[in-house]
Design a protein around this motif. Structure first.
Motif, PDB file in Angstrom:
ATOM      1  N   GLY A   1       0.890  -3.791   3.685  1.00 56.02           N
ATOM      2  CA  GLY A   1       0.925  -5.223   3.960  1.00 56.02           C
ATOM      3  C   GLY A   1       1.737  -5.977   2.939  1.00 56.02           C
ATOM      4  N   TRP A   2       2.183  -7.155   3.334  1.00 53.38           N
ATOM      5  CA  TRP A   2       2.870  -8.084   2.440  1.00 53.38           C
ATOM      6  C   TRP A   2       2.089  -9.390   2.411  1.00 53.38           C
ATOM      7  CZ3 TRP A   2       7.035  -6.947  -0.579  1.00 53.38           C
ATOM      8  CH2 TRP A   2       7.752  -5.792  -0.276  1.00 53.38           C
ATOM      9  N   PHE A   3       1.895  -9.886   1.222  1.00 56.30           N
ATOM     10  CA  PHE A   3       1.218 -11.160   1.003  1.00 56.30           C
ATOM     11  C   PHE A   3       2.116 -12.009   0.100  1.00 56.30           C
ATOM     12  CE2 PHE A   3      -3.138 -10.404   2.585  1.00 56.30           C
ATOM     13  CZ  PHE A   3      -3.050  -9.048   2.849  1.00 56.30           C
ATOM     14  N   ARG A   4       1.884 -13.295   0.097  1.00 60.62           N
ATOM     15  CA  ARG A   4       2.645 -14.142  -0.805  1.00 60.62           C
ATOM     16  C   ARG A   4       1.732 -15.207  -1.398  1.00 60.62           C
ATOM     17  NH1 ARG A   4       6.427 -17.177   3.694  1.00 60.62           N
ATOM     18  NH2 ARG A   4       4.818 -18.533   4.572  1.00 60.62           N
ATOM     19  N   GLN A   5       2.146 -15.666  -2.564  1.00 62.69           N
ATOM     20  CA  GLN A   5       1.395 -16.711  -3.238  1.00 62.69           C
ATOM     21  C   GLN A   5       2.353 -17.769  -3.741  1.00 62.69           C
ATOM     22  OE1 GLN A   5      -1.222 -15.356  -6.349  1.00 62.69           O
ATOM     23  NE2 GLN A   5      -2.458 -17.209  -6.214  1.00 62.69           N
ATOM     24  N   ALA A   6       2.237 -18.952  -3.163  1.00 59.03           N
ATOM     25  CA  ALA A   6       3.069 -20.075  -3.587  1.00 59.03           C
ATOM     26  C   ALA A   6       2.431 -20.728  -4.813  1.00 59.03           C
ATOM     27  CB  ALA A   6       3.189 -21.085  -2.457  1.00 59.03           C
ATOM     28  N   PRO A   7       3.209 -21.431  -5.585  1.00 63.07           N
ATOM     29  CA  PRO A   7       2.674 -22.092  -6.778  1.00 63.07           C
ATOM     30  C   PRO A   7       1.493 -22.992  -6.449  1.00 63.07           C
ATOM     31  CG  PRO A   7       5.052 -22.182  -6.776  1.00 63.07           C
ATOM     32  CD  PRO A   7       4.660 -21.636  -5.445  1.00 63.07           C
ATOM     33  N   GLY A   8       0.381 -22.799  -7.137  1.00 61.85           N
ATOM     34  CA  GLY A   8      -0.788 -23.636  -6.945  1.00 61.85           C
ATOM     35  C   GLY A   8      -1.587 -23.345  -5.692  1.00 61.85           C
ATOM     36  N   GLN A   9      -1.219 -22.283  -4.983  1.00 63.53           N
ATOM     37  CA  GLN A   9      -1.911 -21.963  -3.740  1.00 63.53           C
ATOM     38  C   GLN A   9      -2.508 -20.564  -3.792  1.00 63.53           C
ATOM     39  OE1 GLN A   9       0.260 -22.811  -0.153  1.00 63.53           O
ATOM     40  NE2 GLN A   9       1.239 -24.623  -1.022  1.00 63.53           N
ATOM     41  N   GLU A  10      -3.399 -20.296  -2.855  1.00 65.70           N
ATOM     42  CA  GLU A  10      -4.001 -18.976  -2.791  1.00 65.70           C
ATOM     43  C   GLU A  10      -3.047 -17.984  -2.130  1.00 65.70           C
ATOM     44  OE1 GLU A  10      -8.699 -20.350  -2.458  1.00 65.70           O
ATOM     45  OE2 GLU A  10      -7.753 -19.227  -0.848  1.00 65.70           O
ATOM     46  N   ARG A  11      -3.296 -16.723  -2.416  1.00 66.76           N
ATOM     47  CA  ARG A  11      -2.498 -15.675  -1.791  1.00 66.76           C
ATOM     48  C   ARG A  11      -2.762 -15.669  -0.291  1.00 66.76           C
ATOM     49  NH1 ARG A  11      -2.524  -9.954  -4.801  1.00 66.76           N
ATOM     50  NH2 ARG A  11      -2.243 -11.474  -6.499  1.00 66.76           N
ATOM     51  N   GLU A  12      -1.693 -15.522   0.496  1.00 66.54           N
ATOM     52  CA  GLU A  12      -1.840 -15.543   1.935  1.00 66.54           C
ATOM     53  C   GLU A  12      -1.156 -14.343   2.574  1.00 66.54           C
ATOM     54  OE1 GLU A  12       0.007 -18.902   3.789  1.00 66.54           O
ATOM     55  OE2 GLU A  12       1.959 -18.530   2.862  1.00 66.54           O
ATOM     56  N   PHE A  13      -1.669 -13.960   3.706  1.00 68.52           N
ATOM     57  CA  PHE A  13      -1.126 -12.845   4.465  1.00 68.52           C
ATOM     58  C   PHE A  13       0.231 -13.208   5.066  1.00 68.52           C
ATOM     59  CE2 PHE A  13      -0.905  -9.274   7.216  1.00 68.52           C
ATOM     60  CZ  PHE A  13      -0.518  -9.736   8.467  1.00 68.52           C
ATOM     61  N   VAL A  14       1.158 -12.248   5.021  1.00 68.47           N
ATOM     62  CA  VAL A  14       2.466 -12.448   5.624  1.00 68.47           C
ATOM     63  C   VAL A  14       2.667 -11.490   6.789  1.00 68.47           C
ATOM     64  CG1 VAL A  14       4.955 -12.357   5.255  1.00 68.47           C
ATOM     65  CG2 VAL A  14       3.469 -13.271   3.464  1.00 68.47           C
ATOM     66  N   ALA A  15       2.545 -10.190   6.519  1.00 74.07           N
ATOM     67  CA  ALA A  15       2.779  -9.200   7.568  1.00 74.07           C
ATOM     68  C   ALA A  15       2.136  -7.879   7.168  1.00 74.07           C
ATOM     69  CB  ALA A  15       4.263  -9.008   7.815  1.00 74.07           C
ATOM     70  N   ALA A  16       1.859  -7.048   8.181  1.00 69.99           N
ATOM     71  CA  ALA A  16       1.266  -5.739   7.931  1.00 69.99           C
ATOM     72  C   ALA A  16       1.751  -4.757   8.970  1.00 69.99           C
ATOM     73  CB  ALA A  16      -0.253  -5.830   7.953  1.00 69.99           C
ATOM     74  N   ILE A  17       1.714  -3.481   8.608  1.00 68.56           N
ATOM     75  CA  ILE A  17       2.179  -2.431   9.502  1.00 68.56           C
ATOM     76  C   ILE A  17       1.266  -1.219   9.338  1.00 68.56           C
ATOM     77  CG2 ILE A  17       3.800  -1.507   7.775  1.00 68.56           C
ATOM     78  CD1 ILE A  17       5.756  -1.034  10.148  1.00 68.56           C
ATOM     79  N   SER A  18       1.030  -0.532  10.441  1.00 63.33           N
ATOM     80  CA  SER A  18       0.161   0.633  10.416  1.00 63.33           C
ATOM     81  C   SER A  18       0.881   1.837   9.819  1.00 63.33           C
ATOM     82  CB  SER A  18      -0.303   0.967  11.840  1.00 63.33           C
ATOM     83  OG  SER A  18       0.827   1.244  12.652  1.00 63.33           O
ATOM     84  N   TRP A  19       0.151   2.893   9.603  1.00 63.25           N
ATOM     85  CA  TRP A  19       0.730   4.047   8.923  1.00 63.25           C
ATOM     86  C   TRP A  19       1.878   4.677   9.683  1.00 63.25           C
ATOM     87  CZ3 TRP A  19       0.446   9.391  10.196  1.00 63.25           C
ATOM     88  CH2 TRP A  19      -0.211   9.654  11.408  1.00 63.25           C
ATOM     89  N   ARG A  20       1.839   4.639  10.993  1.00 70.45           N
ATOM     90  CA  ARG A  20       2.929   5.223  11.775  1.00 70.45           C
ATOM     91  C   ARG A  20       3.997   4.193  12.122  1.00 70.45           C
ATOM     92  NH1 ARG A  20       0.494   8.691  16.669  1.00 70.45           N
ATOM     93  NH2 ARG A  20      -0.448   6.664  17.140  1.00 70.45           N
ATOM     94  N   GLY A  21       3.724   2.945  11.801  1.00 70.66           N
ATOM     95  CA  GLY A  21       4.706   1.920  12.098  1.00 70.66           C
ATOM     96  C   GLY A  21       4.682   1.439  13.534  1.00 70.66           C
TER      97      GLY A  21
END
Length: 122
Positions: A35-55
């Motif tokens: 998975g990919w998550f991101r955290q903007a300045p002053g904000q909580e970490r948020e989900f961006v995208a995810a992929i299963s093991w086989r894609g």
């Protein structure tokens, strides 16, 4: 010992693209979701995208659908980010899930990288 490491961040202008990469020394990487998550300045970490093991199963936040694409191979994970907007600015984290399927919740991920900075200027 680095277990997960991201690369590819940088400074771009709005509308441009970046491709983030993620590698892991964990043997579980090839058998677990990523998975990919991101955290903007002053904000909580948020989900961006995810992929299963086989894609074969992917998930993405509504805010990035149609512009961001997650992919992977046996050794690396990728996040292709197109048409970037200033609100995409933040630290992007790659994470290896506890299980094989894609997940949107941070607690479902066992291993995290240190993050890579993405800055989008207007």
């Amino acid at each position: 010992q680095v277990q997960v490491a991201e690369s590819g961040g940088g400074v771009v202008q709005a509308g441009e693209s970046l491709r983030l990469s993620c590698v892991s020394s964990r043997r579980t990487f090839s058998n677990n979701g990523v998975g990919w998550f991101r955290q903007a300045p002053g904000q909580e970490r948020e989900f961006v995208a995810a992929i299963s093991w086989r894609g074969d199963n992917t998930m993405a936040a509504d805010s990035v659908k149609g512009r961001f694409t997650i992919s992977r191979d046996i050794a690396k994970g990728y996040l292709q980010m197109n048409s970037l907007k200033p609100e995409a600015t933040g630290i992007y984290y790659c994470a290896v899930a506890r299980r094989a399927i894609a997940r949107t919740v941070a607690s479902e991920y066992a291993y995290w990288g240190q993050g890579t900075q993405v800055t989008v200027s207007s």
